[in-house]
Enzyme design. Structure first.
Site, PDB file in Angstrom:
ATOM      1  N   ASP A  77     -52.104 -40.257 -14.935  1.00 27.76           N
ATOM      2  CA  ASP A  77     -52.157 -40.298 -13.483  1.00 27.76           C
ATOM      3  C   ASP A  77     -50.756 -40.384 -12.893  1.00 27.76           C
ATOM      4  O   ASP A  77     -50.591 -40.295 -11.681  1.00 27.76           O
ATOM      5  CB  ASP A  77     -52.966 -41.509 -13.014  1.00 27.76           C
ATOM      6  CG  ASP A  77     -54.399 -41.463 -13.491  1.00 27.76           C
ATOM      7  OD1 ASP A  77     -54.933 -40.362 -13.661  1.00 27.76           O
ATOM      8  OD2 ASP A  77     -54.993 -42.552 -13.700  1.00 27.76           O
ATOM      9  N   ASP A  80     -63.014 -34.195  -4.093  1.00 22.14           N
ATOM     10  CA  ASP A  80     -62.438 -34.883  -2.936  1.00 22.14           C
ATOM     11  C   ASP A  80     -62.595 -34.130  -1.620  1.00 22.14           C
ATOM     12  O   ASP A  80     -62.214 -34.643  -0.570  1.00 22.14           O
ATOM     13  CB  ASP A  80     -60.947 -35.187  -3.135  1.00 22.14           C
ATOM     14  CG  ASP A  80     -60.701 -36.317  -4.122  1.00 22.14           C
ATOM     15  OD1 ASP A  80     -61.667 -36.968  -4.533  1.00 22.14           O
ATOM     16  OD2 ASP A  80     -59.536 -36.524  -4.490  1.00 22.14           O
ATOM     17  N   ASP A 137     -56.106 -32.662  -0.902  1.00 21.16           N
ATOM     18  CA  ASP A 137     -55.593 -34.009  -1.114  1.00 21.16           C
ATOM     19  C   ASP A 137     -54.874 -34.576   0.106  1.00 21.16           C
ATOM     20  O   ASP A 137     -54.096 -35.512  -0.006  1.00 21.16           O
ATOM     21  CB  ASP A 137     -54.663 -34.036  -2.334  1.00 21.16           C
ATOM     22  CG  ASP A 137     -54.352 -35.448  -2.805  1.00 21.16           C
ATOM     23  OD1 ASP A 137     -55.191 -36.340  -2.568  1.00 21.16           O
ATOM     24  OD2 ASP A 137     -53.281 -35.663  -3.395  1.00 21.16           O
TER      25      ASP A 137
END
Length: 379
Positions: free
Chosen positions: A360, A208, A170
């Site tokens: 989130d 990701d 991330d």
């Protein structure tokens, strides 16, 4: 980073279970907003599964340089390739495995009198979802993976596993962490693969890790891609029935050709390591948009004709918000139910990689199950 990814908030491995309301082509869903909306991943609990929330732009990297990687060893002779065409009928409804431990199931069991319980239980908790492994625990990872894969095999169902421990995960954002370096990551992957068994499993490899790789230097990116290619080879060698999918981001992020160029470097075009790509993890883009995008990525990627795509449909029933909101945006709905039979060419499965109802970070703590949010998605 500017708003352009799909951030993962590390918070625990919990199974994601959902039904879907969107139609096959994502009808009725708004088009995705800005370029990124990084999906947030969850931290792994011992053996529970848990998907990740979606987050917005991640802060510019606050990471130390990656340790210099050692030479990547090529894994033994690659296992036989399984193509997306080899999707025989599964037992029961979807054929996907539902892990018995998750935050939503815990909530359902603990709140029998809550007026929202029936809706959440039937439309979310009753469906299979991915099991996330987000903590770097070399001593226990094999046993934790084996606990899930053996349970799935005993039921004749297919588990969906998400290894999420790549170094510099991330890019120093909400879900920063992962293995201390690529050598440690390679060793962790070896132990992860040792728990796969010999039955069919779906591996959603490092959300990701490819789409968000711009935050790395060219050398760091090349080293990461070498480790990802190795990871796919190791898993497919350990379990010839494993299906490994690589990170394609989502339709509101990078252009298909750019994403495919990175994916090729990461091994996604090789039958030795890959069965194709995944997209929309922790995001909201319509199924129709993702189908078109994934097919374009696969066309640019090349590789064997059997390569396909899997799409996270957990929260895309109404599409992405037009304003680009990424954090628990209002008005979202569950997407299509998880299934291994999509009826769409080159689309191998619709999956619930992100567990609907896990926040989130706006409706609740990042990665935690929030019943009000879950109820809004499901009703």
């Amino acid at each position: 980073m500017v708003a352009a990814a799909s951030v993962v908030v590390a918070a625990g491995t919990a199974t994601g279970l959902l039904t879907a309301l969107g139609d096959d082509d994502g009808g009725g869903a708004e088009r995705a907003g800005p370029r990124a909306s990084r999906s947030v991943r969850l931290d792994a609990l011992p053996v529970s599964p848990s998907p990740s929330p979606t987050s917005s732009p991640s802060a510019e990297q606050s990471r130390s340089a990656s340790p210099s990687p050692t030479a990547r060893r090529a894994t033994p002779t690659p296992a036989p390739k399984r193509t997306s065409a080899q999707q025989e009928p599964r037992p029961a409804t979807t054929g996907l495995y539902r892990h018995p431990d998750s935050q939503v199931l815990d909530w359902v069991r603990a709140h029998p009198g809550d007026p929202r319980q029936d809706v959440i239980a039937s439309r979310i908790a009753g469906h299979p979802a991915a099991v996330w492994f987000t903590d770097h625990t070399p001593a226990t990872i094999t046993a934790r993976v084996r606990a899930v894969t053996s349970a799935g095999a005993a039921q004749g169902r297919v588990p969906v596993l998400v290894p999420y421990a790549i170094p510099d995960r991330d890019c120093g954002g909400h879900s920063e962490g992962g293995a201390p370096g690529l050598d440690a990551y390679d060793a962790w992957i070896d132990r992860f693969a040792a728990g796969l068994g010999s039955d069919e499993v779906i591996v959603v490899l490092e959300p990701d890790s490819v789409a968000q790789s711009e935050c790395l230097s060219a050398g760091e990116r090349a080293d990461r891609f070498a480790s990802l290619a190795r990871a796919g080879r190791v898993m497919k060698d350990a379990d010839p029935a494993a299906r490994v999918y690589y990170d394609a981001g989502h339709s509101g992020w990078h252009a298909p050709a750019q994403q495919a160029a990175w994916l090729k470097q990461a091994g996604a075009a090789s039958a030795d390591s890959s069965d194709g790509v995944f997209s929309n993890v922790s995001n909201f883009h319509t199924t129709a948009d993702e189908v078109a995008y994934d097919r374009a990525v696969l066309d640019s990627l090349g590789g064997p004709p059997g390569l396909g795509a899997v799409i996270d449909t957990s929260r895309n029933g109404n599409g992405a918000p037009s304003d680009g909101q990424w954090c628990d945006p209002a008005g979202r709905k569950l997407g299509r139910a998880p299934t291994l039979t999509t009826g769409m060419g080159r689309i191998d499965a619709y999956l619930w990689v992100k567990l609907p109802g896990e926040s989130d970070g706006c409706r609740g703590e990042p990665g935690t199950f929030t019943p009000s949010y879950a109820y809004d998605l499901a009703r």
